[in-house]
Write a protein that holds these residues in place. Sequence first.
Motif, PDB file in Angstrom:
ATOM      1  N   THR A 149     -13.026   9.525  -5.415  1.00 23.19           N
ATOM      2  CA  THR A 149     -13.325   8.416  -6.321  1.00 23.19           C
ATOM      3  C   THR A 149     -12.604   7.159  -5.840  1.00 23.19           C
ATOM      4  N   ILE A 150     -13.321   6.036  -5.840  1.00 25.17           N
ATOM      5  CA  ILE A 150     -12.753   4.738  -5.482  1.00 25.17           C
ATOM      6  C   ILE A 150     -12.818   3.864  -6.725  1.00 25.17           C
ATOM      7  N   ALA A 161       0.850  -1.190   0.000  1.00 24.54           N
ATOM      8  CA  ALA A 161       0.000   0.000   0.000  1.00 24.54           C
ATOM      9  C   ALA A 161       0.883   1.236   0.000  1.00 24.54           C
ATOM     10  N   GLY A 162       0.380   2.295  -0.605  1.00 27.83           N
ATOM     11  CA  GLY A 162       1.127   3.547  -0.614  1.00 27.83           C
ATOM     12  C   GLY A 162       0.432   4.582  -1.461  1.00 27.83           C
ATOM     13  N   ASP A 171       0.488  -6.695 -12.694  1.00 28.18           N
ATOM     14  CA  ASP A 171       0.414  -8.101 -12.300  1.00 28.18           C
ATOM     15  C   ASP A 171      -0.223  -8.233 -10.919  1.00 28.18           C
ATOM     16  N   ALA A 172      -1.013  -7.224 -10.529  1.00 25.39           N
ATOM     17  CA  ALA A 172      -1.654  -7.230  -9.206  1.00 25.39           C
ATOM     18  C   ALA A 172      -3.075  -6.694  -9.318  1.00 25.39           C
ATOM     19  N   ASP A 173      -3.933  -7.071  -8.376  1.00 27.04           N
ATOM     20  CA  ASP A 173      -5.245  -6.443  -8.229  1.00 27.04           C
ATOM     21  C   ASP A 173      -5.006  -5.150  -7.456  1.00 27.04           C
ATOM     22  N   THR A 227      -3.745   0.191  -2.881  1.00 26.29           N
ATOM     23  CA  THR A 227      -3.346  -1.099  -2.320  1.00 26.29           C
ATOM     24  C   THR A 227      -3.235  -2.081  -3.476  1.00 26.29           C
ATOM     25  N   ALA A 228      -2.230  -2.938  -3.403  1.00 24.56           N
ATOM     26  CA  ALA A 228      -2.015  -3.947  -4.444  1.00 24.56           C
ATOM     27  C   ALA A 228      -1.916  -5.314  -3.789  1.00 24.56           C
ATOM     28  N   VAL A 229      -2.604  -6.298  -4.380  1.00 25.63           N
ATOM     29  CA  VAL A 229      -2.563  -7.678  -3.887  1.00 25.63           C
ATOM     30  C   VAL A 229      -2.019  -8.531  -5.016  1.00 25.63           C
ATOM     31  N   ARG A 230      -0.881  -9.201  -4.743  1.00 21.39           N
ATOM     32  CA  ARG A 230      -0.247 -10.068  -5.736  1.00 21.39           C
ATOM     33  C   ARG A 230      -0.408 -11.500  -5.324  1.00 21.39           C
TER      34      ARG A 230
END
Length: 94
Positions: free
Chosen positions: A68-69, A25-26, A40-42, A91-94
């Motif tokens: 906005t989301i 996250a950042g 390559d991530a959600d 946020t990124a989920v790999r």
Amino acid sequence: LGLAVLDGAEPALLRTAAAAPAVTAGTIRLAAGEHEQQDDADRSLVVLDGAGELLLPDGTARHLRAGTIAFLPRGQRVAWRVRDPLRAFVTAVR
């Protein structure tokens, strides 16, 4: 590997079937102009300030402004058209 206690029973060993996903996250900043992205991530994001559009592969444009989301699924190619420098929490989920 961990321990769990269920309803006062003896501790039981727990095993996971797969490794936990990596989560990062950042804050990102995008300058005015056009930017392309394919990840390559959600990714989930909340626009903190700035304005522009997110251009989806089907030609749809989604307006971006503070509050906005958005969710960008893994592998989706998008283009950003930034009018006012944009800042977002991602946020990124790999």
